[in-house]
Write a protein that holds these residues in place. Structure first.
Motif, short mmCIF file in Angstrom:
data_model
loop_
_atom_site.label_atom_id
_atom_site.label_comp_id
_atom_site.label_asym_id
_atom_site.label_seq_id
_atom_site.Cartn_x
_atom_site.Cartn_y
_atom_site.Cartn_z
N LEU A 1 0.74 -0.97 0.16
CA LEU A 1 -0.08 -0.03 0.22
C LEU A 1 0.98 1.18 0.04
O LEU A 1 1.65 1.52 0.77
N GLY A 2 0.63 2.12 -0.98
CA GLY A 2 1.16 3.41 -1.04
C GLY A 2 0.21 4.49 -0.94
O GLY A 2 -0.88 4.46 -1.59
N MET A 3 0.35 5.57 -0.03
CA MET A 3 -0.55 6.51 0.25
C MET A 3 0.03 7.90 0.10
O MET A 3 1.03 8.05 0.45
N GLU A 4 -0.78 8.88 -0.21
CA GLU A 4 -0.34 10.32 -0.25
C GLU A 4 -1.72 10.99 0.46
O GLU A 4 -2.78 10.98 0.18
N TYR A 5 -1.43 11.96 1.49
CA TYR A 5 -2.57 12.61 1.93
C TYR A 5 -1.98 14.13 2.06
O TYR A 5 -1.16 14.78 2.32
N ALA A 6 -3.08 14.97 1.68
CA ALA A 6 -2.90 16.49 1.66
C ALA A 6 -4.28 17.02 2.37
O ALA A 6 -5.28 16.60 2.18
N GLY A 7 -3.89 18.05 3.00
CA GLY A 7 -5.03 18.81 3.52
C GLY A 7 -5.26 18.97 5.13
O GLY A 7 -4.05 18.39 5.68
N TRP A 8 -6.17 19.41 5.68
CA TRP A 8 -6.19 19.56 7.29
C TRP A 8 -7.62 19.43 7.54
O TRP A 8 -8.50 20.52 7.10
N MET B 1 -6.86 11.82 0.15
CA MET B 1 -5.86 10.82 0.19
C MET B 1 -6.02 9.89 -0.93
O MET B 1 -7.35 9.60 -1.27
N ASN B 2 -5.01 9.72 -1.46
CA ASN B 2 -4.76 8.54 -2.72
C ASN B 2 -4.05 7.43 -2.31
O ASN B 2 -3.07 7.41 -1.88
N LEU B 3 -4.79 6.23 -2.26
CA LEU B 3 -4.40 4.85 -1.84
C LEU B 3 -4.20 4.00 -3.10
O LEU B 3 -5.09 3.86 -3.86
N ASN B 4 -2.96 3.72 -3.59
CA ASN B 4 -2.60 3.11 -4.75
C ASN B 4 -3.13 3.55 -6.08
O ASN B 4 -3.55 2.76 -7.01
N GLU C 1 -7.47 0.51 -3.30
CA GLU C 1 -7.25 1.57 -4.46
C GLU C 1 -8.57 2.45 -4.82
O GLU C 1 -9.39 2.03 -5.30
N ALA C 2 -8.16 3.57 -4.15
CA ALA C 2 -9.25 4.60 -3.96
C ALA C 2 -8.59 6.01 -3.78
O ALA C 2 -7.56 6.11 -3.62
N ILE C 3 -9.61 6.86 -3.93
CA ILE C 3 -9.48 8.00 -3.46
C ILE C 3 -10.26 8.47 -2.49
O ILE C 3 -11.42 8.09 -2.56
N VAL C 4 -9.76 8.93 -1.32
CA VAL C 4 -10.96 9.37 -0.38
C VAL C 4 -10.95 10.87 0.19
O VAL C 4 -9.93 11.36 0.28
N PHE C 5 -11.94 11.31 0.30
CA PHE C 5 -11.88 12.84 0.64
C PHE C 5 -12.65 13.11 1.94
O PHE C 5 -13.51 12.33 2.37
N TRP C 6 -12.32 14.06 2.72
CA TRP C 6 -12.90 14.50 3.99
C TRP C 6 -13.28 15.82 3.54
O TRP C 6 -12.60 16.82 3.36
N LEU C 7 -14.61 15.99 3.95
CA LEU C 7 -15.41 17.27 3.49
C LEU C 7 -15.80 18.01 5.05
O LEU C 7 -16.26 17.45 5.67
N ALA C 8 -15.75 19.56 4.72
CA ALA C 8 -16.05 20.24 5.76
C ALA C 8 -17.45 20.82 5.04
O ALA C 8 -17.35 21.84 4.21
N GLY C 9 -18.59 20.35 5.64
CA GLY C 9 -19.84 20.83 4.78
C GLY C 9 -19.70 20.11 3.15
O GLY C 9 -19.75 18.94 3.15
N ASP C 10 -20.03 20.89 2.26
CA ASP C 10 -19.66 20.42 0.96
C ASP C 10 -18.52 20.96 0.28
O ASP C 10 -18.33 20.92 -0.72
#
Length: 405
Positions: free
Chosen positions: A323-330, A364-367, A349-358
């Motif tokens: 598993l390789g991963m990169e994460y950005a944001g706060w 984060m991108n995983l593989n 094998e996915a991209i995950v987003f964390w949202l404040a409201g909309d």
């Protein structure tokens, strides 16, 4: 601000070394003194929990520069030079050897130190230096028993390296999942399953009460036998020098968006600096590699009067097994962001987003590769108040750039 004649950098890690490099590439011709407490020339820390433990890193890979670079560029690198005090009125730093080194500008890049467990004595080890990594590389052998106290990034990277070396690994944490404080339950479960699949045993909801030469005792009375114990429960910024000198401190040394402390002749960068971030609207301190890589040069330019406000997004990466991963944001502490998954999270094998409201706050991108710039574009748009359509955000058929009209 007139250009200084003498710049001292206290701390010869990645941030300090890259600051020295930037001073020279910016054309600074004055004195540059780089003071390092260790006896090795500046090196990067990510290999300590990755390639050095696995034995895959080339001998010179972790070093920031080749051995002759400092002399060739007129940088006075002094190893084993521990800074013990700052005289702001005289503009002098004092070392443990009793030497006074004068400065017109001073950069503090002394990093952080691992947190330790109360009462853990000398039997618990930490991973912060090359010496620490050498120690663990020696004990990580087939059938060695390793207990890791803490389930953060260092702990889980060491767990992966140890299992790949054939060691038996048990991770102890009071939390219910590894990395949960940063990633939340949904993504943390992916990392838990990844490590379980590779034979790591977890003791969730557990506290360590004693560390002995032969193992660890937990608060339920269980004893875990171990050949080595790693305590990986976070780090504390080395801010004592700054505090004793009367600089503004808190969780680190307080700096503005130009990395200037409360003394206009003193700057701070890397793990130590708590930056008043103009984009995030908060004071944040980031301990990851990219922050040291970028903030040292930013502070160097500011010391020359050429600085620009810090607008880098927090960024980090990890490699664990396949598993390789990169994460950005706060994501502001204490918030409960909505999580949107784009791709096959269970299949890692996915991209995950964390949202404040909309609005996208982190991603984060995983593989999944070559998307980090696009993820950061979405985060910056979110910080500017731009909302995204959540259904389209989760739809892999919609190109990421098309989410920003």
């Amino acid at each position: 601000m007139s250009e200084p004649e003498s710049i001292v950098i206290a701390g010869a890690g990645l941030a300090g070394a890259k600051a020295a490099e930037t001073l020279r590439t910016e054309g600074f011709g004055g004195r540059v003194t780089l003071l390092g407490s260790e006896l090795l020339r500046p090196y990067e820390r990510p290999p300590l929990s990755k390639g050095l433990l696995l034995g895959t890193a080339a001998p010179d890979e972790p070093f920031v520069h080749e051995a002759g670079w400092y002399a060739e560029h007129g940088v006075d690198l002094r190893l084993g030079a521990v800074v013990t005090g700052i005289d702001r009125a005289a503009r002098v730093v004092r070392t443990a050897s009793g030497e006074d080194v004068g400065y017109d500008r001073l950069l503090l890049a002394t990093g952080a130190m691992p947190r330790r467990l109360d009462g853990s004595g000398t039997f618990a080890h930490t991973l912060r230096t090359w010496t620490d990594a050498d120690h663990f590389a020696a004990v990580l052998k087939e059938k060695a028993r390793l207990v890791i106290v803490g389930a953060g990034w260092i702990g889980m990277e060491v767990a992966a390296a140890a299992r790949q070396r054939g060691a038996q690994v048990t991770v102890v944490t009071p939390d219910r999942l590894p990395l949960r404080a940063v990633l939340g339950d949904t993504v943390a479960e992916v990392f838990a399953e990844l490590h379980r699949a590779h034979g790591v045993e977890f003791r969730f909801g557990a506290h360590t009460t004693e560390i002995r030469p032969d193992g660890v005792t937990l608060d339920d009375g269980t004893t875990l036998q171990a050949d080595a114990v790693l305590v990986a429960i976070g780090a504390v910024p080395n801010a004592e020098l700054a505090a004793e000198a009367g600089l503004a401190t808190g969780d680190g040394v307080h700096v503005d968006a130009l990395h200037t402390t409360s003394d206009p002749a003193i700057f701070a960068a890397g793990d130590l600096a708590a930056v008043d971030h103009p984009l995030l609207g908060a004071r944040i301190r980031v301990e990851h590699w990219a922050n040291a890589l970028d903030s040292g040069p930013a502070a160097a330019r500011a010391m020359l009067g050429r600085g620009t406000p810090w607008d880098k997004l927090p960024f980090f990466f990890t490699d664990q097994y396949d598993l390789g991963m990169e994460y950005a944001g706060w994501v502001p502490p204490g918030t409960q962001p909505r999580v949107v998954v784009r791709g096959d999270l269970a299949g890692r094998e996915a991209i995950v987003f964390w949202l404040a409201g909309d609005r996208v706050a982190a991603g984060m991108n995983l593989n999944v590769w070559d998307v980090q710039d696009q993820i950061q574009d979405l985060i910056r748009a979110g910080l500017a108040g731009r909302k995204v359509d959540l259904d389209r955000l989760a739809d892999e058929s919609v190109p990421l750039p098309d989410l920003l009209p």
